[in-house]
Each structure stands twice: as structure tokens, then as C-alpha cells.
Design a protein around this motif. Structure first.
Motif, PDB file in Angstrom:
ATOM      1  N   ALA A 140       0.178  -1.702 -10.767  1.00 15.80           N
ATOM      2  CA  ALA A 140       0.889  -2.802 -11.413  1.00 15.80           C
ATOM      3  C   ALA A 140       2.304  -2.954 -10.869  1.00 15.80           C
ATOM      4  O   ALA A 140       2.750  -4.075 -10.569  1.00 15.80           O
ATOM      5  N   LEU A 141       3.017  -1.845 -10.724  1.00 12.22           N
ATOM      6  CA  LEU A 141       4.399  -1.910 -10.237  1.00 12.22           C
ATOM      7  C   LEU A 141       4.472  -2.450  -8.813  1.00 12.22           C
ATOM      8  O   LEU A 141       5.313  -3.300  -8.500  1.00 12.22           O
ATOM      9  N   ALA A 142       3.578  -1.985  -7.937  1.00 15.85           N
ATOM     10  CA  ALA A 142       3.585  -2.445  -6.548  1.00 15.85           C
ATOM     11  C   ALA A 142       3.171  -3.908  -6.454  1.00 15.85           C
ATOM     12  O   ALA A 142       3.764  -4.688  -5.695  1.00 15.85           O
ATOM     13  N   SER A 143       2.159  -4.307  -7.225  1.00 17.15           N
ATOM     14  CA  SER A 143       1.676  -5.687  -7.186  1.00 17.15           C
ATOM     15  C   SER A 143       2.739  -6.656  -7.684  1.00 17.15           C
ATOM     16  O   SER A 143       2.985  -7.713  -7.079  1.00 17.15           O
ATOM     17  N   LEU A 144       3.370  -6.303  -8.804  1.00 20.47           N
ATOM     18  CA  LEU A 144       4.390  -7.183  -9.373  1.00 20.47           C
ATOM     19  C   LEU A 144       5.630  -7.263  -8.481  1.00 20.47           C
ATOM     20  O   LEU A 144       6.327  -8.279  -8.481  1.00 20.47           O
ATOM     21  N   ARG A 145       5.884  -6.195  -7.720  1.00 13.28           N
ATOM     22  CA  ARG A 145       7.054  -6.191  -6.844  1.00 13.28           C
ATOM     23  C   ARG A 145       6.860  -7.084  -5.625  1.00 13.28           C
ATOM     24  O   ARG A 145       7.790  -7.794  -5.193  1.00 13.28           O
ATOM     25  N   MET A 183       0.830  -1.196   0.000  1.00 12.26           N
ATOM     26  CA  MET A 183       0.000   0.000   0.000  1.00 12.26           C
ATOM     27  C   MET A 183       0.874   1.260   0.000  1.00 12.26           C
ATOM     28  O   MET A 183       0.648   2.185  -0.769  1.00 12.26           O
ATOM     29  N   GLY A 184       1.856   1.265   0.886  1.00 11.01           N
ATOM     30  CA  GLY A 184       2.741   2.414   0.999  1.00 11.01           C
ATOM     31  C   GLY A 184       3.525   2.673  -0.263  1.00 11.01           C
ATOM     32  O   GLY A 184       3.690   3.828  -0.690  1.00 11.01           O
ATOM     33  N   VAL A 185       4.022   1.614  -0.888  1.00 13.89           N
ATOM     34  CA  VAL A 185       4.811   1.762  -2.116  1.00 13.89           C
ATOM     35  C   VAL A 185       3.945   2.319  -3.239  1.00 13.89           C
ATOM     36  O   VAL A 185       4.351   3.237  -3.971  1.00 13.89           O
ATOM     37  N   ALA A 186       2.726   1.788  -3.391  1.00  7.75           N
ATOM     38  CA  ALA A 186       1.815   2.277  -4.434  1.00  7.75           C
ATOM     39  C   ALA A 186       1.455   3.741  -4.193  1.00  7.75           C
ATOM     40  O   ALA A 186       1.366   4.537  -5.133  1.00  7.75           O
ATOM     41  N   PHE A 187       1.269   4.092  -2.922  1.00  7.87           N
ATOM     42  CA  PHE A 187       0.946   5.477  -2.567  1.00  7.87           C
ATOM     43  C   PHE A 187       2.081   6.415  -2.968  1.00  7.87           C
ATOM     44  O   PHE A 187       1.860   7.454  -3.597  1.00  7.87           O
ATOM     45  N   VAL A 188       3.300   6.035  -2.625  1.00  9.38           N
ATOM     46  CA  VAL A 188       4.467   6.862  -2.946  1.00  9.38           C
ATOM     47  C   VAL A 188       4.667   6.955  -4.454  1.00  9.38           C
ATOM     48  O   VAL A 188       4.979   8.028  -4.995  1.00  9.38           O
TER      49      VAL A 188
END
Length: 311
Positions: free
Chosen positions: A55-60, A1-6
Motif C-alpha cells: 500500500a505504501l509503495a503503490s500510493l507513493r 518494486m525496490g521501495v516495497a522490498f526495502v
């Protein structure tokens, strides 16, 4: 969540000036609330920010499983249909993009791919009725019904996108509820995807809150809708979508009621549909409508979790 937010926070200042320079501005309906006319030209297609961050956060963080593939195809696929719709609106400077048939074909194609992957994965065709702990097997009928659900719910979410921050806030609440459900079911991919969507839309909300600096367009609203239905299906909480996504259900029902009433009785039930515009036209401020709908969405999400016996 935090990564996607940033990620969304970082992409916002990068994408918005590009959209503005490319003149990707919103076309506003002239028959809507007159206060919205000043929004003409506000950059749209900001849904690309949401979907890229998602997509980037999910794949990471999520394992590369069929479940994740289904979720990303549903969200990004529906988002692509919305992107084409937005692009046509902008290029031809009109409020309507793809024709109804073209949009339906695109949505059916993505839904068919999702259902094919569900069958391949051996997804259960049982439908669970929440709270009473009752289930029944629909057999092959399950997949046509899920296709109808994807079409209906994604368009309901799309109708909700009409005020600054309205859909971003209500969708964050709905995905937050499904994050809890996925975690209680021990479905890490669905949980990570849902949490990533929460972070992405909240990051986008920083730029979309009133007065909005950017709109998500159909790129975002259809992408959010497709992802929401997909996570509901994978967590076997399909029927709970009517509760957790109750705001979206009311929005699309208001449109249906308005159209049917006008065609059959030549009378309008609401001053304008979807219903959020009705409240504007009776004197509510845009921000009051948004906050009220957020609050209703929060109550419905809590009710959905209670009915699912998570709370």
C-alpha cells in the motif's frame, strides 16, 4: 518494486518480535505432515508486512485513480477478511477461524464493491481469448463471473500457502508476469501495483524462506489472491490467470478432487491435499517441493506471457 522490498525488509524485524510477544503463533494441523508440528507457535499474520509495504509503495508512486482504488480495495479488503480469520484462530487457539459462511460473506462483500467500481469506471465486459485474438461480449454476465473468479482464485492462492516460502515465491512470479502485461498495455497503476507486490512478497520471503521465522497467514494469502485477480481483470487478461496462476489452479483442484473422491468413493486420490503436502508425504523434502513449484510457476508465467504475445 525496490521501495516495497526495502519496506518489507525494514518492517520484518520490527513486526516479528511484536507478533511473538503477543503470542500470535501459528496453530498446526495434527493430521498433517508430522515434520510441521515443530512449526507450532511460529509468528503468523505476517501478511500485514506485505500489505503495508504494498500500500505504501503503490500510493507513493501510482496516480490516485479508480484503477488503483480497485486494486487496493481488492487486496486490502480480502486481506482484512484474512486478518479476522487469523485473529480468531489465534485468540481461540484453533486451526479454523471464521466459519465458511462468514468468510464467504466477507469475500462477496469486497467483490461486490470491486464490481461496483468496475461498472462505474465503464470497464469493458468483453472477454479476450489469448493467443487466437478472439473476443466476445458477456454483457451483464461479466460481473457475476468476475465475482466467481475472485472467490475461486483467492481461495486457490490461500490453499497454496502451506510450506515455507511456497506462496511468496509463486505469487512473486505471477505478479511479475502481470507487471509485464500491464506495462505492455500502458496501464501504469496496474504495473506499479504489481511491481510493488513483487517487491513486498520478496522482502517478506527473506523471513519466510525455510526455516520460516514468520508466516503470512490468511491475512497475506487472501490479500495476495484478491490483488492478483483484480490486476488480471483490469489488464483484461482474466483467462490468462489459469495459465500464469497455474500452480494455484492445481492446488485448489487437488482439494476438490480429494473431497469429491472421498465423498463418492470413500477413497483418497492424494495422500493429503493440497497437493504440495502429497509430495511431502511421498518423501520429498519441504525445500524440494517449494523449489519445484517455483520452477513450474516460472514456466507457466513465461507461457502466459507468450500466449498474450508479450514475449
Amino acid at each position: 518494486m525496490g521501495v516495497a522490498f526495502v519496506l518489507a525488509l525494514i518492517m520484518g524485524p520490527l513486526f516479528i518480535p511484536i507478533l511473538r510477544r503477543m503470542k500470535f503463533g501459528q496453530q498446526i494441523r495434527t493430521d498433517g505432515p508430522q515434520g510441521h508440528l515443530k512449526k507450532q507457535g511460529t509468528p503468523t499474520m505476517g501478511g500485514t508486512i506485505i500489505l503495508l509495504a504494498l500500500a505504501l509503495a503503490s500510493l507513493r508512486f501510482a496516480d490516485k485513480t479508480v484503477d488503483l482504488l480497485i486494486l487496493l480495495i481488492a487486496s486490502l479488503g480480502y486481506g482484512l477478511v484474512g486478518f479476522l480469520d487469523d485473529y480468531i484462530k489465534i485468540i481461540f487457539k484453533r486451526s479454523l477461524g471464521l466459519t465458511a459462511k462468514q468468510k464467504l460473506f466477507g469475500q462477496l462483500l469486497i467483490s461486490a464493491i470491486v464490481c461496483f467500481l468496475l461498472v462505474k469506471e465503464g470497464h469493458s465486459t468483453e472477454l479476450f481469448i489469448p493467443f487466437i485474438d478472439f473476443k466476445f461480449n458477456l454483457g451483464w454476465l461479466y460481473f457475476p463471473l468476475m465475482t466467481i473468479l475472485m472467490l475461486g482464485a483467492s481461495n486457490a492462492v490461500n490453499f497454496t500457502d502451506g510450506l515455507d516460502g511456497l506462496l511468496a515465491g509463486t505469487s512473486a512470479i505471477a505478479f511479475g508476469a502481470y507487471t509485464v502485461i500491464a506495462m505492455s498495455n500502458t496501464q501504469p497503476e496496474a504495473a506499479i501495483f504489481s511491481a510493488a507486490m513483487v517487491g513486498a512478497v520478496l522482502g517478506f520471503l527473506v523471513f519466510n524462506a525455510h526455516p520460516a521465522k514468520v508466516f503470512m497467514g490468511d491475512t497475506g494469502s487472501l490479500g495476495i489472491g484478491g490483488g492478483l485477480v483484480a490486476v488480471a481483470i483490469l489488464t483484461k487478461a482474466e483467462l490468462l490467470l489459469a495459465i500464469i496462476g497455474g500452480v494455484f489452479l492445481v492446488e485448489i483442484l487437488s482439494v476438490v478432487i480429494q473431497v469429491v473422491s472421498f465423498k463418492t468413493r470413500k477413497k483418497r486420490v492424494f495422500k493429503m491435499a493440497p497437493i504440495h503436502h502429497h509430495f511431502e508425504l511421498v518423501g520429498w523434502s519441504e525445500w524440494r517441493v517449494v523449489i519445484t513449484f517455483w520452477a513450474v510457476g516460472l514456466v507457466l508465467a513465461a507461457l502466459g506471457l507468450y500466449m498474450n504475445e508479450v514475449l
